[in-house]
Enzyme design. Structure first.
Site, PDB file in Angstrom:
ATOM      1  N   PHE A  23     -93.328-126.473 -23.049  1.00  0.00           N
ATOM      2  CA  PHE A  23     -93.334-125.259 -23.877  1.00  0.00           C
ATOM      3  C   PHE A  23     -92.430-125.469 -25.099  1.00  0.00           C
ATOM      4  CE2 PHE A  23     -92.773-120.905 -25.178  1.00  0.00           C
ATOM      5  CZ  PHE A  23     -94.017-120.349 -24.916  1.00  0.00           C
ATOM      6  N   ASP A  46     -87.461-124.516 -16.106  1.00  0.00           N
ATOM      7  CA  ASP A  46     -88.055-123.364 -16.791  1.00  0.00           C
ATOM      8  C   ASP A  46     -89.185-122.864 -15.887  1.00  0.00           C
ATOM      9  OD1 ASP A  46     -89.404-121.535 -18.341  1.00  0.00           O
ATOM     10  OD2 ASP A  46     -89.173-122.668 -20.208  1.00  0.00           O
ATOM     11  N   TYR A  92     -91.774-111.167 -18.619  1.00  0.00           N
ATOM     12  CA  TYR A  92     -92.980-110.429 -19.017  1.00  0.00           C
ATOM     13  C   TYR A  92     -94.288-111.076 -18.578  1.00  0.00           C
ATOM     14  CZ  TYR A  92     -92.491-113.654 -23.040  1.00  0.00           C
ATOM     15  OH  TYR A  92     -92.328-114.761 -23.830  1.00  0.00           O
ATOM     16  N   LYS A  93     -94.207-112.202 -17.883  1.00  0.00           N
ATOM     17  CA  LYS A  93     -95.443-112.871 -17.448  1.00  0.00           C
ATOM     18  C   LYS A  93     -95.822-112.355 -16.048  1.00  0.00           C
ATOM     19  CE  LYS A  93     -94.805-116.483 -20.739  1.00  0.00           C
ATOM     20  NZ  LYS A  93     -94.098-117.705 -21.097  1.00  0.00           N
ATOM     21  N   ARG A 114    -107.421-120.579 -21.495  1.00  0.00           N
ATOM     22  CA  ARG A 114    -106.558-120.375 -20.328  1.00  0.00           C
ATOM     23  C   ARG A 114    -106.949-119.100 -19.600  1.00  0.00           C
ATOM     24  NH1 ARG A 114    -100.208-120.348 -21.220  1.00  0.00           N
ATOM     25  NH2 ARG A 114    -100.901-118.489 -22.304  1.00  0.00           N
TER      26      ARG A 114
END
Ligand SMILES: *Cc1c(COP(=O)(O)O)cnc(C)c1O
Length: 398
Positions: A119, A187, A212-213, A357
């Site tokens: 990321f 992470d 928030y995921k 995705r």
């Protein structure tokens, strides 16, 4: 697979009722922005109207706003397999990487490393830390792991890769890291809330992750930082703000770090956002992370099976294999296909240059949803409906 039979036997099917989902949408983007649990929306409006609106500043004590970062951290610790008191909810993933990696550089790490293709913010932050501190920045080969990182250095690595959903073997990588004195900052942004991270049992010492995921904390929800209890008191993190002070309301001139992970606090927490995240985490109470991960993988399998006839290349571990909560398929016109899917109520996302995705949150999706999404994808690709020029227009966010 038709989807109907496994849905009847799905012990997790009841969880969907905890969410306020729009009608007619199959939401395959819970890996990027989780949908709102009803409890989060209720807590948010209560905190705004009552705690803030009526009780005003007294809510720091009365509603225990001051304790919210550690209370929220404890809910995250429970689902990540970390000891109580070892997780602080604070800031963003980017800022938490900075604080943690900088603390390890302050403790003597000569270099900070990230794998290429991980990321981007993780590497960007380490580059900045390198410019500031003089620690060497290393961009490793994808999947290189701690074997090739600088001895005694820091490696930031995703537990679940944001593109491929490949799961890292935390225990094996930690064993390799221990031999070379490498500190891994995991992470877990794409893993928390969907895979059984088991941080303590797997020997993870440092982790950061996203609120928030799959944790469904809402847009821009605060992130979290985990430090193994035995390590935290030795770390000197340079964003030494008053919220990480041992006694912030002493208003003393000198900085004295709070014990444990609380020293990773910096400024005043975003109480409204954190209230929503705290309530959203309540959905996980009593749920078994291994069962959630198993369902996420089976949902992905149903989708991959349904889409198999398209012959698209998957960059994710395949049907029935171990992967995180999403699958990524490659198509040259992936952007347009995703837009066409959204127009038909199937929401996934696109990652440049050619990845579509699809996230499979086990909390909200049925097997029938996964099968239906695959059917709609097949229809769009086979008919060429995605070639409508309306689907080629790009917004600022893909
Ligand atoms: C989403 C995500 C982030 C987000 O970082 P922020 O600073 O909170 O915006 C970081 N790392 C990974 C792996 C992610 O998936």
């Amino acid at each position: 697979m038709t989807g109907a039979a496994p849905d009847r036997d799905d012990p997790l099917a009841f969880v969907r009722a905890a969410f306020d989902l729009p009608e007619g949408i199959i939401y395959l983007d819970g890996n990027s922005l989780g949908p709102p649990p009803r409890a989060a929306l209720e807590a948010l409006s209560h905190a705004a109207a009552h705690e803030w609106g009526r009780d005003l500043i007294t809510s720091w004590n009365k509603a225990d706003w001051i304790g919210l970062p550690m209370r929220t951290g404890d809910r995250i610790a429970a689902l990540a397999g970390a000891p109580e008191g070892s997780v602080l909810c604070a800031d963003s993933v980017s800022v938490n990487i900075f604080k943690l990696a900088a603390a390890l550089v302050n403790a003597g790490a000569p270099a900070v490393a990230v794998e290429a293709g991980d990321f981007p913010t993780d590497g960007y932050i380490l580059e900045g830390l390198s410019r500031l501190s003089g620690a060497r920045f290393e961009l490793l080969e994808p999947g290189a792991g701690p074997q090739t990182a600088c001895e005694g250095g820091v490696l930031v690595k995703s537990a679940v890769h944001f593109r491929t959903a490949q799961i890292a073997d935390i225990a094996a990588e930690e064993a390799l890291a221990a031999r070379r004195g490498v500190s891994i900052i995991w992470d877990v942004s794409h893993g928390a809330g969907v895979v059984d991270l088991n941080l303590a049992a797997n020997g993870a010492r440092y982790a950061v992750g996203c609120g928030y995921k799959f944790l469904n904390g809402g847009p821009g929800a605060p992130a979290f930082v985990h430090v193994h209890p035995g390590m935290a008191d030795r770390l000197d993190q340079p964003l030494s703000g008053w919220m990480g002070h041992a006694d912030p309301f002493a208003f003393a001139d000198g900085y004295r770090p709070a014990p444990g992970v609380a020293r990773f606090g910096a400024g005043t927490p975003a109480i409204l956002s954190m209230t929503a995240l705290h309530a959203a985490l309540g959905v996980f109470e009593g749920l078994d992370m291994a069962a959630l991960h198993a369902k996420a993988m089976r949902l992905g399998d149903v989708f991959l099976e349904g889409a198999a006839r398209l012959g698209l290349e998957s960059v994710s571990p395949g049907r029935g294999e171990l992967r995180g909560g999403h699958v990524s398929l490659r198509h040259r016109d992936g952007y347009e296909i995703i837009q066409a899917l959204i127009a038909r109520g199937v929401i996934g996302d696109f990652r440049t240059p050619d990845l579509m995705r699809f996230g499979f949150s086990p909390l909200i999706l049925s097997y029938d949803d996964a099968a239906q999404a695959a059917r709609i994808l097949c229809g769009i690709v086979e008919s060429g409906a995605y070639k409508d020029p309306a689907f080629a227009r790009r917004g600022a966010v893909t």
